[in-house]
Design a protein around this motif. Structure first.
Motif, PDB file in Angstrom:
ATOM      1  N   ASP A  18       0.835  -1.207   0.000  1.00  0.00           N
ATOM      2  CA  ASP A  18       0.000   0.000   0.000  1.00  0.00           C
ATOM      3  C   ASP A  18       0.868   1.255   0.000  1.00  0.00           C
ATOM      4  O   ASP A  18       0.582   2.218  -0.719  1.00  0.00           O
ATOM      5  CB  ASP A  18      -0.920   0.027   1.228  1.00  0.00           C
ATOM      6  N   GLU A  19       1.916   1.248   0.809  1.00  0.00           N
ATOM      7  CA  GLU A  19       2.798   2.409   0.891  1.00  0.00           C
ATOM      8  C   GLU A  19       3.549   2.632  -0.425  1.00  0.00           C
ATOM      9  O   GLU A  19       3.736   3.775  -0.844  1.00  0.00           O
ATOM     10  CB  GLU A  19       3.776   2.275   2.058  1.00  0.00           C
ATOM     11  N   LEU A  20       3.966   1.551  -1.072  1.00  0.00           N
ATOM     12  CA  LEU A  20       4.659   1.705  -2.354  1.00  0.00           C
ATOM     13  C   LEU A  20       3.687   2.117  -3.459  1.00  0.00           C
ATOM     14  O   LEU A  20       4.098   2.766  -4.426  1.00  0.00           O
ATOM     15  CB  LEU A  20       5.397   0.410  -2.718  1.00  0.00           C
ATOM     16  N   THR A  21       2.424   1.758  -3.307  1.00  0.00           N
ATOM     17  CA  THR A  21       1.409   2.226  -4.254  1.00  0.00           C
ATOM     18  C   THR A  21       1.213   3.728  -4.089  1.00  0.00           C
ATOM     19  O   THR A  21       1.106   4.459  -5.067  1.00  0.00           O
ATOM     20  CB  THR A  21       0.077   1.490  -4.025  1.00  0.00           C
ATOM     21  N   PHE A  29      14.197   2.963   5.386  1.00  0.00           N
ATOM     22  CA  PHE A  29      13.928   3.903   6.474  1.00  0.00           C
ATOM     23  C   PHE A  29      12.581   4.593   6.275  1.00  0.00           C
ATOM     24  O   PHE A  29      11.784   4.716   7.209  1.00  0.00           O
ATOM     25  CB  PHE A  29      15.058   4.943   6.560  1.00  0.00           C
ATOM     26  N   GLU A  30      12.317   5.034   5.055  1.00  0.00           N
ATOM     27  CA  GLU A  30      11.041   5.702   4.766  1.00  0.00           C
ATOM     28  C   GLU A  30       9.868   4.750   4.952  1.00  0.00           C
ATOM     29  O   GLU A  30       8.841   5.134   5.523  1.00  0.00           O
ATOM     30  CB  GLU A  30      11.042   6.255   3.341  1.00  0.00           C
ATOM     31  N   VAL A  36       4.875   2.959  10.698  1.00  0.00           N
ATOM     32  CA  VAL A  36       4.568   3.389  12.064  1.00  0.00           C
ATOM     33  C   VAL A  36       3.533   4.519  12.038  1.00  0.00           C
ATOM     34  O   VAL A  36       2.518   4.461  12.733  1.00  0.00           O
ATOM     35  CB  VAL A  36       5.847   3.842  12.808  1.00  0.00           C
ATOM     36  N   GLY A  37       3.795   5.533  11.233  1.00  0.00           N
ATOM     37  CA  GLY A  37       2.952   6.725  11.222  1.00  0.00           C
ATOM     38  C   GLY A  37       1.560   6.512  10.674  1.00  0.00           C
ATOM     39  O   GLY A  37       0.590   7.043  11.202  1.00  0.00           O
ATOM     40  N   ARG A  38       1.432   5.726   9.634  1.00  0.00           N
ATOM     41  CA  ARG A  38       0.144   5.584   8.961  1.00  0.00           C
ATOM     42  C   ARG A  38      -0.606   4.311   9.331  1.00  0.00           C
ATOM     43  O   ARG A  38      -1.814   4.255   9.177  1.00  0.00           O
ATOM     44  CB  ARG A  38       0.356   5.635   7.454  1.00  0.00           C
ATOM     45  N   THR A  42       4.716  -1.356  14.480  1.00  0.00           N
ATOM     46  CA  THR A  42       5.995  -1.058  15.127  1.00  0.00           C
ATOM     47  C   THR A  42       7.010  -2.164  14.886  1.00  0.00           C
ATOM     48  O   THR A  42       7.754  -2.539  15.777  1.00  0.00           O
ATOM     49  CB  THR A  42       5.791  -0.849  16.640  1.00  0.00           C
ATOM     50  N   SER A  43       7.045  -2.678  13.681  1.00  0.00           N
ATOM     51  CA  SER A  43       8.027  -3.699  13.333  1.00  0.00           C
ATOM     52  C   SER A  43       9.420  -3.085  13.292  1.00  0.00           C
ATOM     53  O   SER A  43       9.587  -1.921  12.916  1.00  0.00           O
ATOM     54  CB  SER A  43       7.716  -4.302  11.958  1.00  0.00           C
ATOM     55  N   SER A  44      10.413  -3.878  13.669  1.00  0.00           N
ATOM     56  CA  SER A  44      11.796  -3.403  13.601  1.00  0.00           C
ATOM     57  C   SER A  44      12.203  -3.247  12.139  1.00  0.00           C
ATOM     58  O   SER A  44      11.582  -3.803  11.233  1.00  0.00           O
ATOM     59  CB  SER A  44      12.729  -4.394  14.295  1.00  0.00           C
TER      60      SER A  44
END
Length: 96
Positions: A18-21, A29-30, A36-38, A42-44
């Motif tokens: 979803d994030e890459l879409t 890092f992004e 976390v933000g969206r 909280t995966s490492s």
């Protein structure tokens, strides 16, 4: 094809897709920050990297290295191959 289903079975991997879409070409890092933000995940960083490895093995993510950064890109071709395997049948005709 089994790799694609395995990759899609996990909610964290679906969130990565979803994030890459939403914004293609992100660094690890992004991706971690956006998960976390969206999504409140909280995966490492190592866990997210392992999820990306599974997505890459399934052909859903490609990596591009530029200097010391690695950018991750969505590749939807494996999903299209699934859709092509089971084409949509024509709608039933109403009988008059």
């Amino acid at each position: 094809m089994g790799d694609v289903f395995k990759a899609l079975a996990d909610p964290t991997r679906r969130a990565i897709l979803d994030e890459l879409t939403d914004r293609d070409g992100q660094t690890l890092f992004e991706l971690c920050a956006r998960l976390v933000g969206r999504h409140g995940l909280t995966s490492s960083r190592q866990a997210v990297s392992q999820h990306v490895d599974v997505l890459e093995a399934a052909g859903l993510v490609t990596r591009r290295r530029e200097g010391r950064y690695t950018f991750h890109h969505l590749d939807t071709r494996p999903l299209r191959a699934l859709l092509d395997r089971w084409p949509q049948p024509p709608p039933p005709q109403e009988q008059v």
